[in-house]
Write an enzyme that holds these catalytic residues in place. Structure first.
Site, mmCIF file in Angstrom:
data_model
loop_
_atom_site.group_PDB
_atom_site.id
_atom_site.type_symbol
_atom_site.label_atom_id
_atom_site.label_comp_id
_atom_site.label_asym_id
_atom_site.label_seq_id
_atom_site.Cartn_x
_atom_site.Cartn_y
_atom_site.Cartn_z
ATOM 1 N N ASP A 204 1.105 -1.416 -0.086
ATOM 2 C CA ASP A 204 0.106 -0.106 0.015
ATOM 3 C C ASP A 204 0.857 1.250 -0.031
ATOM 4 O OD1 ASP A 204 0.962 0.165 2.524
ATOM 5 O OD2 ASP A 204 -0.748 0.321 3.544
ATOM 6 N N ASP A 206 1.542 4.752 2.185
ATOM 7 C CA ASP A 206 0.855 5.393 3.650
ATOM 8 C C ASP A 206 1.392 6.677 3.697
ATOM 9 O OD1 ASP A 206 0.560 2.611 5.197
ATOM 10 O OD2 ASP A 206 2.655 2.417 4.335
ATOM 11 N N ASP A 296 -3.431 4.387 2.990
ATOM 12 C CA ASP A 296 -3.689 4.847 4.420
ATOM 13 C C ASP A 296 -3.423 6.302 4.465
ATOM 14 O OD1 ASP A 296 -4.627 2.099 5.038
ATOM 15 O OD2 ASP A 296 -2.644 1.728 5.802
HETATM 16 P P1 8DG Z 1 4.177 -2.536 2.853
HETATM 17 O O1 8DG Z 1 2.932 -1.855 2.943
HETATM 18 O O2 8DG Z 1 5.268 -2.056 1.947
HETATM 19 O O3 8DG Z 1 3.896 -3.897 2.486
HETATM 20 O O4 8DG Z 1 4.931 -2.326 4.182
HETATM 21 P P2 8DG Z 1 4.637 -1.238 5.613
HETATM 22 O O5 8DG Z 1 4.410 0.143 5.001
HETATM 23 O O6 8DG Z 1 5.942 -1.397 6.426
HETATM 24 O O7 8DG Z 1 3.469 -1.885 6.365
HETATM 25 P P3 8DG Z 1 1.976 -1.031 6.625
HETATM 26 O O8 8DG Z 1 1.015 -2.207 6.951
HETATM 27 O O9 8DG Z 1 1.660 -0.133 5.490
HETATM 28 O O10 8DG Z 1 2.143 -0.362 7.884
HETATM 29 C C1 8DG Z 1 3.168 0.686 8.021
HETATM 30 C C2 8DG Z 1 3.125 1.243 9.306
HETATM 31 O O11 8DG Z 1 1.724 1.813 9.562
HETATM 32 C C3 8DG Z 1 3.446 0.335 10.522
HETATM 33 O O12 8DG Z 1 4.566 0.718 11.254
HETATM 34 C C4 8DG Z 1 2.292 0.067 11.399
HETATM 35 C C5 8DG Z 1 1.349 1.423 11.005
HETATM 36 N N1 8DG Z 1 -0.085 1.187 11.031
HETATM 37 C C6 8DG Z 1 -0.742 0.335 10.073
HETATM 38 N N2 8DG Z 1 -2.065 0.327 10.691
HETATM 39 C C7 8DG Z 1 -2.223 1.204 11.753
HETATM 40 C C8 8DG Z 1 -3.084 1.815 12.558
HETATM 41 O O13 8DG Z 1 -4.158 1.332 12.467
HETATM 42 N N3 8DG Z 1 -2.614 2.432 13.548
HETATM 43 C C9 8DG Z 1 -1.377 2.774 13.707
HETATM 44 N N4 8DG Z 1 -1.158 3.657 14.741
HETATM 45 N N5 8DG Z 1 -0.335 2.299 12.968
HETATM 46 C C10 8DG Z 1 -0.628 1.619 12.011
HETATM 47 O O14 8DG Z 1 -0.563 -0.191 9.243
HETATM 48 MN MN MN Z 2 2.671 0.369 3.779
HETATM 49 MN MN MN Z 3 -0.487 0.811 5.619
#
Ligand code: 8DG
Ligand code: MN
Ligand code: MN
Length: 379
Positions: A204, A206, A296
């Site tokens: 995804d 972020d 996100d």
């Molecule tokens: P990717 O997407 O490239 O596969 O890996 P990533 O970017 O490391 O994973 P991610 O699932 O997008 O998560 C990135 C960061 O976002 C992770 O450190 C935790 C944080 N995170 C979520 N969901 C939530 C949430 O609902 N609340 C909070 N505080 N943090 C979150 O992914």
């Molecule tokens: Mn991510």
């Molecule tokens: Mn994410």
């Protein structure tokens, strides 16, 4: 071999947040195998086994050399007996029977497919599995019971399984910035997550959104998302409002967050590859000029920005995800420093005070940790 076993016995700090963990390392085959076992353990609801395999994999990511012989494995720190057996088997036979068995098991394969759907966690997938559901097509029978998020996840499953490239992430960034800046021209938007840690692909994209004037953030996310939606850029979204109940918990964060699926328009081609040639129109469906991409969006007040940046840069800690820098950082804070860390701040449990911070460097300093750049947090 005595030289490399010396290397293996060098002191490894016990928490992942005390080590520099690069994105690329020297033991990919073994790390992948251990992570398959970790994932399988989490599918079976065994957090202890999940953590054991995840910790072993994480330690190997920091090894500055490639493991060559089973002999070197004996003295590896923070590797349980089970993990060591797996590593030794791979070094000796190139494959590990247990890993092969897991990969071929129906439960593992189905759980991988089902938890790969946006909005489906392990509990839901396992319940479905016990109800006899094995594949995406089986879900048609219970379509009426799916949440809106899961329906969208299923609808865009194929696109969402494709990794998001850095180029695509940058085009999403332009879309997001354009929408937010049309309401607040000097809003700050930072790409976080795996891309900030230096990954070239992700599942995804972020973003963290902030502004020195907290008033400017009021209602901004909803307005920007509605604007994007009206332009046809959003296939699905839900917004979780700001929660004021986070203070006691070190795992639940309460920032206003939008979980979305964007329709990202294709990049404009430099020149059309088929220009001037006539193609037989075998497939009558019109060509699609967009790709579904998970996005996100998180809003943090300026005073919490550094904590939110550290929290959303990862690597992620949410059980059962595989990389675990965030989890280790919070565990270290609590166990070693008696401080509670989350994406909002740092609370000293004994002194009963909060530590404000204006940068990630300051947060590491509050915790008495050596600063790690985002690309050293790939634990
Ligand atoms: P990717 O997407 O490239 O596969 O890996 P990533 O970017 O490391 O994973 P991610 O699932 O997008 O998560 C990135 C960061 O976002 C992770 O450190 C935790 C944080 N995170 C979520 N969901 C939530 C949430 O609902 N609340 C909070 N505080 N943090 C979150 O992914
Ligand atoms: Mn991510
Ligand atoms: Mn994410």
């Amino acid at each position: 071999s005595s030289v490399s076993s010396d290397k293996a016995t060098q002191e490894t700090p016990s928490y992942a947040c005390q080590r520099r963990t690069p994105l690329h390392h020297h033991n990919k085959e073994i790390v992948d195998a251990l992570q398959i076992l970790a994932l399988s353990a989490s599918f079976q609801g065994s957090e202890a086994r999940y953590l054991g395999f995840t910790r072993a994999a994480s330690v190997l990511k920091c090894l500055p050399f490639t493991l060559q012989s089973a002999e070197e494995v004996k003295d590896l720190q923070f590797c349980g007996g089970h993990s060591k057996t797996v590593i030794q088997e791979i070094l000796e036979d190139r494959v590990c029977r247990e890993v092969e068995m897991v990969k071929n098991s129906e439960h593992y394969q189905s759980m991988k497919v089902l938890t790969g759907i946006f909005g489906v966690g392990i509990r839901t997938a396992d319940k479905w599995y016990r109800d006899g559901i094995r594949s995406l097509s089986d879900l048609n029978e219970i379509e009426g019971k799916l949440t809106g998020e899961q329906k969208a996840g299923l609808l865009h499953y194929t696109d969402l399984q494709q990794p998001v490239t850095r180029d695509e992430a940058e085009r999403v960034e332009q879309l997001v910035k354009g929408a937010l800046q049309s309401f607040v021209p000097d809003v700050q938007v930072t790409m976080t997550g795996g891309f900030r840690r230096g990954k070239q692909e992700g599942h995804d994209v972020d973003f963290l959104i902030t502004h020195p004037n907290e008033e400017a953030l009021n209602g901004l996310l909803r307005k920007a998302v509605a604007w994007l939606d009206s332009k046809g850029s959003i296939l699905y979204h839900h917004i979780k409002g700001r929660s004021h109940n986070f203070a006691r918990s070190s795992t639940m964060d309460g920032h206003e967050t939008c979980y979305a699926i964007f329709a990202l328009p294709n990049a404009c081609p430099e020149k059309s590859p088929d220009a001037g040639t006539i193609q037989p129109d075998l497939d009558k469906s019109p060509p699609r000029n967009w790709k579904a991409v998970r996005v996100d969006l998180v809003v943090a007040p300026y005073s919490e920005y550094s904590y939110a940046l550290l929290g959303w840069t990862g690597s992620k800690f949410f059980y059962p995800l595989l990389q675990h820098f965030e989890r280790e950082l919070r565990r270290f804070s609590l166990q070693v420093k008696k401080m509670s860390l989350n994406s909002h701040g740092l609370f000293d449990i004994e002194k009963k005070c909060h530590y404000p911070a204006t940068s990630e460097e300051e947060i590491f300093a509050h915790l008495g940790l050596l600063y790690l750049t985002p690309s050293e947090r790939n634990a």
